[in-house]
Enzyme design. Structure first.
Site, PDB file in Angstrom:
ATOM      1  CE  LYS A 180      -2.346  -0.775   3.839  1.00  0.00           C
ATOM      2  NZ  LYS A 180      -1.821  -2.078   4.309  1.00  0.00           N
TER       3      LYS A 180
ATOM      4  NE  ARG B 136      -3.980  -0.901   9.578  1.00  0.00           N
ATOM      5  CZ  ARG B 136      -2.830  -0.352   9.169  1.00  0.00           C
ATOM      6  NH1 ARG B 136      -2.686   0.952   9.134  1.00  0.00           N
ATOM      7  NH2 ARG B 136      -1.835  -1.109   8.810  1.00  0.00           N
TER       8      ARG B 136
ATOM      9  NE  ARG C  86       7.216  -3.202   5.528  1.00  0.00           N
ATOM     10  CZ  ARG C  86       5.953  -2.820   5.705  1.00  0.00           C
ATOM     11  NH1 ARG C  86       5.304  -2.228   4.736  1.00  0.00           N
ATOM     12  NH2 ARG C  86       5.344  -3.059   6.850  1.00  0.00           N
TER      13      ARG C  86
ATOM     14  NE  ARG D  41       6.691  -0.998  10.029  1.00  0.00           N
ATOM     15  CZ  ARG D  41       5.514  -0.794   9.438  1.00  0.00           C
ATOM     16  NH1 ARG D  41       5.450  -0.137   8.300  1.00  0.00           N
ATOM     17  NH2 ARG D  41       4.396  -1.252   9.979  1.00  0.00           N
TER      18      ARG D  41
ATOM     19  NE  ARG E  81       2.077  -4.918  11.152  1.00  0.00           N
ATOM     20  CZ  ARG E  81       3.004  -4.789  10.192  1.00  0.00           C
ATOM     21  NH1 ARG E  81       4.084  -5.535  10.219  1.00  0.00           N
ATOM     22  NH2 ARG E  81       2.838  -3.912   9.248  1.00  0.00           N
TER      23      ARG E  81
HETATM   24  P1  AMP Z   1       1.358   0.542   8.935  1.00  0.00           P
HETATM   25  O1  AMP Z   1       2.585   1.376   8.751  1.00  0.00           O
HETATM   26  O2  AMP Z   1       0.206   1.045   8.102  1.00  0.00           O
HETATM   27  O3  AMP Z   1       1.622  -0.920   8.745  1.00  0.00           O
HETATM   28  O4  AMP Z   1       0.906   0.721  10.458  1.00  0.00           O
HETATM   29  C1  AMP Z   1       1.756   0.339  11.503  1.00  0.00           C
HETATM   30  C2  AMP Z   1       0.972   0.208  12.798  1.00  0.00           C
HETATM   31  O5  AMP Z   1       0.400   1.480  13.138  1.00  0.00           O
HETATM   32  C3  AMP Z   1      -0.207  -0.744  12.769  1.00  0.00           C
HETATM   33  O6  AMP Z   1       0.176  -2.103  12.979  1.00  0.00           O
HETATM   34  C4  AMP Z   1      -1.043  -0.192  13.923  1.00  0.00           C
HETATM   35  O7  AMP Z   1      -0.498  -0.548  15.179  1.00  0.00           O
HETATM   36  C5  AMP Z   1      -0.873   1.302  13.740  1.00  0.00           C
HETATM   37  N1  AMP Z   1      -1.900   1.889  12.845  1.00  0.00           N
HETATM   38  C6  AMP Z   1      -1.699   2.491  11.641  1.00  0.00           C
HETATM   39  N2  AMP Z   1      -2.871   2.906  11.124  1.00  0.00           N
HETATM   40  C7  AMP Z   1      -3.834   2.543  12.006  1.00  0.00           C
HETATM   41  C8  AMP Z   1      -5.246   2.647  12.029  1.00  0.00           C
HETATM   42  N3  AMP Z   1      -5.932   3.242  11.031  1.00  0.00           N
HETATM   43  N4  AMP Z   1      -5.912   2.156  13.110  1.00  0.00           N
HETATM   44  C9  AMP Z   1      -5.257   1.581  14.132  1.00  0.00           C
HETATM   45  N5  AMP Z   1      -3.923   1.412  14.169  1.00  0.00           N
HETATM   46  C10 AMP Z   1      -3.209   1.887  13.113  1.00  0.00           C
END
Ligand code: AMP
Length: 220
Positions: free
Chosen positions: A15, A92, A131, A164, A175
């Site tokens: 994404k 989400r 990644r 990460r 996740r």
């Molecule tokens: P990402 O970089 O999009 O994979 O997000 C990393 C982490 O940030 C996720 O595993 C969640 O812990 C948190 N996070 C990001 N966006 C959201 C969201 N819309 N709702 C809840 N947690 C989020």
């Protein structure tokens, strides 16, 4: 009409990579709640302190925290004259989608499409584990699919590449569980509203980018 794309899909399905490419090619602004939250954690803000434990363990951050972070970022970008958006990682949960649906009409905006990034499970886990992210400029690489020219060094800025914490295998699985339970219901949510488009992302970065570009062009 202002284009608003929502990108839906499990962690590390591409994404962020696609959002950056589309933002650049089509003059859209990417709002990535994961990036915003990681920034808050790095700066040690109150929001960052609330979010860190959830993020490190692979759980979603509570809705009220994320909805506030997202709403502030959206308001700021509108003030700066943004002409269209890619929401990368928001909403989400159904509560977040409802909050968005409640907010957009006041801003004279509407969701144009929600894109479902469809990926095989094993491929998704392979992408997450391989990644690497630049600690300096956040550029994203993959050890096999999209390696940097020099091992461990960012092509763009020379920064060090890191994994990460939440891309370690057991956290990726946590996740994924969060995704299945809390985010996957959004597929029906947007399908029922006639906004869902499925994209096969078991393909090269360039092939997916070309597919998404033609979809965005068809929307405007
Ligand atoms: P990402 O970089 O999009 O994979 O997000 C990393 C982490 O940030 C996720 O595993 C969640 O812990 C948190 N996070 C990001 N966006 C959201 C969201 N819309 N709702 C809840 N947690 C989020």
């Amino acid at each position: 009409m202002t284009t608003i794309l929502i990108l839906l899909g499990p962690p590390a399905c591409g994404k962020g990579t696609q959002a950056r490419l589309l933002a650049e090619s089509h003059g859209l602004v990417q709002i990535a709640t994961g990036d915003l939250l990681r920034g808050a954690v790095a700066r040690g803000t109150e929001i960052g302190k609330k979010a860190k434990g959830f993020m490190d363990s692979g759980q979603l951050v509570p809705d009220e925290v994320v909805i506030g972070v997202f709403a502030d970022a959206l308001a700021e970008q509108i003030e700066q004259g943004a002409k269209g958006f890619i929401f990368d990682g928001f909403p989400r949960t159904v509560a977040q989608a409802d909050a968005l649906a409640g907010r957009l009409p006041d801003l004279d905006l509407a969701v144009s499409a929600a894109i479902d990034f469809q990926i095989d499970r094993e491929e998704q886990i392979r992408r997450a584990i391989g990644r690497r992210i630049c600690a300096q400029c956040q550029a994203t690489y993959h050890v096999d699919n999209n390696p940097p020219k020099v091992d461990g060094v960012c092509d763009a800025c020379g920064g060090a590449l890191e994994q990460r914490v939440d891309d370690q295998e057991e956290r990726v699985r946590a996740r994924l569980e969060e995704y299945d339970q809390k985010t996957a219901p959004l597929l029906d949510y947007y399908r029922e509203r006639g906004l869902l488009q499925a994209v096969d992302v078991n393909r090269s970065i360039d092939a997916i980018a070309a597919d998404l570009a033609s979809r965005v062009e068809a929307l405007s």
